[in-house]
Design a protein around this motif. Sequence first.
Motif, PDB file in Angstrom:
ATOM      1  N   UNK A 229      57.472  53.550 -50.405  1.00 44.87           N
ATOM      2  CA  UNK A 229      58.423  54.182 -49.480  1.00 44.87           C
ATOM      3  C   UNK A 229      59.281  55.215 -50.203  1.00 44.87           C
ATOM      4  N   UNK A 230      59.713  54.859 -51.416  1.00 49.47           N
ATOM      5  CA  UNK A 230      60.594  55.751 -52.175  1.00 49.47           C
ATOM      6  C   UNK A 230      59.920  57.035 -52.622  1.00 49.47           C
ATOM      7  N   UNK A 231      58.628  56.948 -52.923  1.00 51.54           N
ATOM      8  CA  UNK A 231      57.919  58.100 -53.479  1.00 51.54           C
ATOM      9  C   UNK A 231      57.088  58.874 -52.460  1.00 51.54           C
ATOM     10  N   UNK A 232      57.078  58.424 -51.190  1.00 48.04           N
ATOM     11  CA  UNK A 232      56.380  59.241 -50.192  1.00 48.04           C
ATOM     12  C   UNK A 232      57.364  59.597 -49.083  1.00 48.04           C
ATOM     13  N   UNK A 233      57.004  60.593 -48.267  1.00 53.37           N
ATOM     14  CA  UNK A 233      57.903  61.022 -47.210  1.00 53.37           C
ATOM     15  C   UNK A 233      57.725  60.175 -45.954  1.00 53.37           C
ATOM     16  N   UNK A 234      56.545  59.566 -45.826  1.00 49.18           N
ATOM     17  CA  UNK A 234      56.269  58.782 -44.629  1.00 49.18           C
ATOM     18  C   UNK A 234      55.231  57.725 -45.006  1.00 49.18           C
ATOM     19  N   UNK A 235      55.395  56.513 -44.517  1.00 46.74           N
ATOM     20  CA  UNK A 235      54.386  55.474 -44.788  1.00 46.74           C
ATOM     21  C   UNK A 235      54.149  54.682 -43.506  1.00 46.74           C
ATOM     22  N   UNK A 236      52.881  54.367 -43.289  1.00 52.46           N
ATOM     23  CA  UNK A 236      52.522  53.588 -42.100  1.00 52.46           C
ATOM     24  C   UNK A 236      51.573  52.492 -42.572  1.00 52.46           C
ATOM     25  N   UNK A 237      51.790  51.271 -42.115  1.00 54.27           N
ATOM     26  CA  UNK A 237      50.934  50.153 -42.513  1.00 54.27           C
ATOM     27  C   UNK A 237      50.356  49.514 -41.257  1.00 54.27           C
ATOM     28  N   UNK A 238      49.024  49.407 -41.235  1.00 53.82           N
ATOM     29  CA  UNK A 238      48.368  48.705 -40.125  1.00 53.82           C
ATOM     30  C   UNK A 238      47.595  47.547 -40.731  1.00 53.82           C
ATOM     31  N   UNK A 239      47.693  46.380 -40.106  1.00 57.69           N
ATOM     32  CA  UNK A 239      46.983  45.240 -40.666  1.00 57.69           C
ATOM     33  C   UNK A 239      46.637  44.228 -39.598  1.00 57.69           C
ATOM     34  N   UNK A 240      45.503  43.588 -39.782  1.00 59.29           N
ATOM     35  CA  UNK A 240      45.078  42.550 -38.856  1.00 59.29           C
ATOM     36  C   UNK A 240      44.619  41.373 -39.721  1.00 59.29           C
ATOM     37  N   UNK A 241      45.276  40.211 -39.572  1.00 56.36           N
ATOM     38  CA  UNK A 241      44.866  39.068 -40.393  1.00 56.36           C
ATOM     39  C   UNK A 241      43.361  38.807 -40.267  1.00 56.36           C
ATOM     40  N   UNK A 242      42.712  38.672 -41.386  1.00 57.17           N
ATOM     41  CA  UNK A 242      41.271  38.420 -41.407  1.00 57.17           C
ATOM     42  C   UNK A 242      40.418  39.677 -41.352  1.00 57.17           C
ATOM     43  N   UNK A 243      41.041  40.827 -41.041  1.00 61.26           N
ATOM     44  CA  UNK A 243      40.273  42.072 -40.885  1.00 61.26           C
ATOM     45  C   UNK A 243      40.569  43.098 -41.969  1.00 61.26           C
ATOM     46  N   UNK A 244      41.787  43.063 -42.499  1.00 62.02           N
ATOM     47  CA  UNK A 244      42.104  44.024 -43.549  1.00 62.02           C
ATOM     48  C   UNK A 244      43.384  44.804 -43.294  1.00 62.02           C
ATOM     49  N   UNK A 245      43.682  45.677 -44.228  1.00 58.02           N
ATOM     50  CA  UNK A 245      44.943  46.438 -44.200  1.00 58.02           C
ATOM     51  C   UNK A 245      44.675  47.902 -44.500  1.00 58.02           C
ATOM     52  N   UNK A 246      45.395  48.779 -43.788  1.00 63.21           N
ATOM     53  CA  UNK A 246      45.339  50.215 -44.052  1.00 63.21           C
ATOM     54  C   UNK A 246      46.754  50.722 -44.304  1.00 63.21           C
ATOM     55  N   UNK A 247      46.922  51.408 -45.428  1.00 55.54           N
ATOM     56  CA  UNK A 247      48.217  52.004 -45.754  1.00 55.54           C
ATOM     57  C   UNK A 247      48.038  53.523 -45.753  1.00 55.54           C
ATOM     58  N   UNK A 248      48.856  54.219 -44.971  1.00 55.51           N
ATOM     59  CA  UNK A 248      48.790  55.680 -44.891  1.00 55.51           C
ATOM     60  C   UNK A 248      50.111  56.255 -45.388  1.00 55.51           C
ATOM     61  N   UNK A 249      50.014  57.111 -46.402  1.00 57.48           N
ATOM     62  CA  UNK A 249      51.235  57.716 -46.944  1.00 57.48           C
ATOM     63  C   UNK A 249      51.130  59.229 -46.864  1.00 57.48           C
ATOM     64  N   UNK A 250      52.223  59.870 -46.493  1.00 62.20           N
ATOM     65  CA  UNK A 250      52.265  61.334 -46.433  1.00 62.20           C
ATOM     66  C   UNK A 250      53.372  61.843 -47.347  1.00 62.20           C
TER      67      UNK A 250
END
Lengths: 100, 148
Positions: B115-136
Amino acid sequence: MISYDVQERILTVSLFGEIDHHTSAGIRSEIDGLVRKYSPLCLILDFAGVDFCDSSGIAVVLGRYRLMQSLGGEVELIRLPRNIRHIFDMADLRRLVKIE
Amino acid sequence: MKELNRMTLIFDGRSVNESFARVTAAAFLAQLDPTLQEIAEIKTVVSEAVTNAIVHGYGDKPGPVSMKVQIFAEGKIRITVRDKGRGIEDIPKAMTPCFTTGNEDRAGMGFSIMQGFSDKIRVRSLPGKGTTVVMEKYVGGREAVSRG
């Protein structure tokens, strides 16, 4: 990779290269081995030779702080590159250890 | 916003690849002529996201981690790190500073640093399916300079 120097129960450990999740286990066990061997009153970690450090470095410092506290000693960090200082400030490490 | 360039990397979720991923992202983004500080920040956020995928997504059963890096106009970059691991039950809790489900070698500061080093962060996650982190983040160009 580390190198070290002991003088009058002050253990100075110089860290080199990259500190991440992959490398930190080896760094932690090397430092802990030296602390157990020399029982220092003060552990100084020198970061001048560190090219990269992520939050794994915070855990390295926190764990060494806890170890030194259990032995009645303290930890000091010296020669931090700007980026590492920034990361350690985010974790408010100054509350626990002296940062030069 | 128009995409100008992109790269995608897929690698095993093994800790030895943490360094590979961050160096590759930095090498790809060198075309934007980033400052040393920006390179350090990019390498750090990639390292945090990839380490999370390896440690928390897969644990001791390594699976695939993908990293997509996109370059847009005005020096905007987007880094997407995705795993198909365990997923996160409670994202706000996982993002709380100093919270970790890891052992004593984790500080629980990964998301705070992202969060500190990017201008925007979005986290999507579904238990058992995985996680996606998007940073801009804005790098190099006018935009980053004018934003100080």
